[in-house]
Scaffold this motif. Structure first.
Motif: not given
Lengths: 280, 448
Positions: B16-19, B87, B90, B93-95, B112-113, B116, B118, B415-416
């Motif tokens: 949930a960190v990202a959330a 880590q 990523k 930037i997502g947040a 990937s940026y 999105a 970004q 990344p995947t």
């Protein structure tokens, strides 16, 4: 009194949990938009051969570290419960590993076990110059050893407290009846420590689900995937492979397994004293 | 050990960190969105980059020069270790809490940026700064370009992967440096008999093992083998050249070509370099960026002329061009599209004026690196130290004369796919999967 605790629990316990549950049904790379994915993540994770492996490694570490820690902590706890001054001194020494952070412990052991620049190579001791972290079976043994080294002091402390609660009159009576020290240990100390054993075991078992920092620094799950526990698998999928959905599925599985294990252990011990060591 | 409640929290926290970060995305140090753009004049421009010398001091000096010249628009820096940075950036930037200036390796991560939204499209910026663009090695733009648009400026140094060797170790067994893959396989038993490990390898880091495959694929099958994988052609990992390369590397592992315990050695600790300069290992395949570290830590290893280096030798019967190389064509700087207009301007000014300016070029050359600008060649003549001069000439020639300069696979792929690749490579080197199993599981993530 209960209200702030409840609020904090809701905010940091329940809300993230619901968030993870929702995320497990979505597709998200951590950067872009979150799109619903139905049961796709669940299907892909549950059919991934990596999952049974990670589960197996997790349970292996859980059970083996329990088997190593419990008898040693029990014996140390009984020993430290004595009132002699030298035992109090030793107790302080034994306590030291608990004061170090897992990351520091892992870095130190990694350096000590290095096959080329480590302790064995430095002191020219053949037995110590194994490829400790480079062979799957040895790496797993090292993880269990380091985990035990780190947490035995804590469980010894619990047992020390437990032993000191046993009324001395029971031992006096046993002596009069002619029971030796070994007989006293098995007939009085161990049965009297039933709840302490259950508490300590619950902490060990549920806590072992969250071993992450130590393994991450020590072996990064390797060699290959020999020490990739569930928590590490979750991290790698989420934050290295950018697959937040499947990582959330594993997080949900971890919660379910942890809750199930805690409930089983609690049931085993009745409800009397479990979880007295909250906040330790 | 933890209590049940804390366990519960920790269990859920990971996922949930990202959330959680996303939820507090607006309270970060950097204003996101243009509405708050003018609020704090010039205080919001941020730049995150990697620690590790000598690169770190050069980056610090660039920012210092900029901040001294522009007292009203300061750039604030935050520094991270390599693995931690990957880590952190990523997630941030997502947040929506990423820095204004995003340091990176280009390729799949940059894509990937871009996907999105970004990062800023810098094509127009380079149109206005044509002189700057013409200064930079053309090949370096490849990994900074997505769908024909430039999203990242190539900066810093070009770092091909190089086969390093310890001359003293070769003298000890009376052998010559390898001219072919066959020579390498012949040298392995000789070094093992002399109790010297043929190759040093920081195998726990996994991308270190990957460098071997990058070269073997290129030398055996040519650059199109990986190009097909990169382009997402189905079953591209099952190419016969691919399987041959995987077999060759497993042969080398089985012949004890790598130092004992390589699976537990990490590159971040520089233990792999130490094995080479202490003479415990004879050779090492590693990035050009390790030269500075070996010079600083290896005593007289570099300054005494004991370090040898060469491009990876050809494989007998292979289709690849022996001049080709792989590695990092450059480092890359992007500008966050979420930054305020004012911060973007500050960042552009920094890119144009301070990343490849004369003092930076001097500093990179002085530290044993070839910066990605054509003016670097002229600077080489001024290098006093003869070991450094020879090294720089070698790197310049390797980079500029390479038929192809392949980008490191873990940076080129998404990344995947990169994570799956690194995972399978570790298992391949552990001999726990066969080349066919490797190809099968990698075919499963092609194009993902």
């Amino acid at each position: 009194m209960a209200l702030p605790a409840l609020a904090i629990f809701l905010l940091f316990g329940v809300v993230p949990l619901v968030g993870v549950l929702v995320l497990s049904f979505t597709r998200w790379d951590g950067l872009g938009a979150i799109t619903p994915a139905g049961f796709a993540n669940w299907r892909s994770v549950l059919s991934d051969p990596g999952l049974p492996h990670a589960l197996w490694v997790t349970f292996e570490i859980m059970i083996l570290s329990w088997l190593v820690q419990t008898p040693l902590s029990l014996l140390l706890g009984v020993f430290l419960a004595g009132r002699q001054r030298y035992r109090a001194m030793l107790a302080v020494v034994y306590f030291v590993p608990l004061l170090l952070s897992s990351a520091a412990i892992a870095i130190t052991y990694k350096a000590l076990l290095d096959p080329n620049f480590g302790l064995g190579a430095g002191l020219k001791i053949g037995f110590l110059t194994q490829d400790w972290l480079g062979r799957g079976d040895l790496a797993l043994a090292v993880v269990i050893f380091v985990v035990s080294w780190q947490f035995i002091p804590f469980h010894s402390l619990i047992y020390q407290g437990g032993v000191r609660q046993i009324p001395t009159t029971m031992y006096e009576a046993a002596s009069i009846d002619g029971a030796g020290r070994i007989r006293q240990f098995f007939s009085i100390t161990v049965p009297q420590l039933k709840y302490t054993i259950i508490t300590s075991s619950t902490l060990m078992v549920v806590g072992s689900l969250t071993f992450f920092d130590l393994i991450f620094v020590l072996t990064a799950g390797g060699p290959g995937d020999a020490t990739r526990v569930l928590a590490l698998d979750m991290y790698k999928r989420g934050f290295q492979a950018n697959l937040m959905g499947p990582a959330s599925v594993i997080a949900v599985l971890l919660v379910l397994i942890g809750l199930a294990l805690a409930l089983i252990l609690r049931r085993l011990g009745g409800s009397a004293t479990a979880s007295q060591q909250e906040g330790a | 050990m933890t209590t049940s409640r804390r366990t519960f929290l920790r269990l859920t926290a990971g996922g949930a960190v990202a959330a959680g970060l996303a939820a507090c995305g607006t309270s970060g140090p950097q204003s996101s969105g243009t509405s708050t753009g003018g609020a704090a004049a010039g205080t919001g421009t941020t730049y995150w980059f990697l620690t590790g010398q000598p690169q770190q001091s050069i980056r610090e000096a660039q920012v210092k020069r900029f901040n001294e010249a522009n007292p009203d628009t300061q750039i604030k820096t935050t520094q991270f270790q390599n693995d931690a940075f990957k880590q952190k950036i990523k997630t941030a930037i997502g947040a929506g809490q990423g820095p204004t200036l995003i340091w990176g390796w280009g390729g799949g991560g940059l894509k990937s940026y871009v996907d999105a939204n970004q990062v800023e499209d810098l094509t127009g910026f380079f149109g206005q700064n044509a002189e700057l663009k013409n200064q930079i090695f053309p090949a370096a733009f490849g990994a900074g370009t997505v769908n024909g648009k430039i999203y990242a400026m190539p900066v810093e140094a070009t770092t091909p992967i190089v086969l390093f060797y310890n001359k003293k170790a070769f003298e000890k067994i009376g052998a010559e440096p390898p001219q072919s893959w066959g020579d390498i396989m012949d040298l392995v038993p000789k070094f093992n008999d002399a109790k010297i490990a043929p190759f040093s390898l920081g195998g726990q880091s996994r991308w270190t093992n990957m460098m071997w495959l990058e070269f073997l694929y290129d030398r055996i099958g040519g650059s199109e083998v990986f190009q097909n994988i990169f382009d997402g052609k189905p079953d591209a990992w099952s190419d016969p050249s691919s399987l041959k390369a995987l077999e060759e590397v497993q042969k080398l592992v089985k012949a004890n070509g790598f130092i004992k315990g390589f699976s537990s050695i990490t590159a971040d600790s520089n233990a792999d370099q130490a094995l080479l300069y202490t003479g415990k290992a004879a050779m090492m395949l590693h990035g050009a960026w390790t030269y500075g570290g070996m010079k600083a830590d290896g005593g007289d290893f570099v300054t005494g002329g004991h370090l040898g280096y060469m491009n990876f030798p050809p494989v007998d019967g292979g289709k690849g061009d022996p001049t080709s190389t792989v590695g990092n064509p450059a480092a890359y700087l992007s500008i966050s599209s979420k930054a305020s207009d004012q911060d973007k301007e500050v960042a552009k000014k920094f890119l144009a004026g301070n990343t490849l300016d004369a003092p930076s070029v001097d500093a990179w050359v002085g530290a044993g690196n070839i910066p990605v600008v054509k003016s670097a060649e002229a600077k080489l003549a001024s290098v006093q130290d003869k070991n450094d001069a020879a090294w720089l000439k070698f790197v310049y020639d390797t980079s500029s004369k390479a038929k192809t300069f392949g980008q490191s696979w873990d940076q080129a792929l998404s990344p995947t796919a990169a994570e799956a690749l690194l995972d399978n490579i570790a298992k391949l080197f552990q001999l726990s999967i066969s080349p066919q199993q490797f190809a099968d599981s990698m075919n499963g993530v092609i194009g993902k």
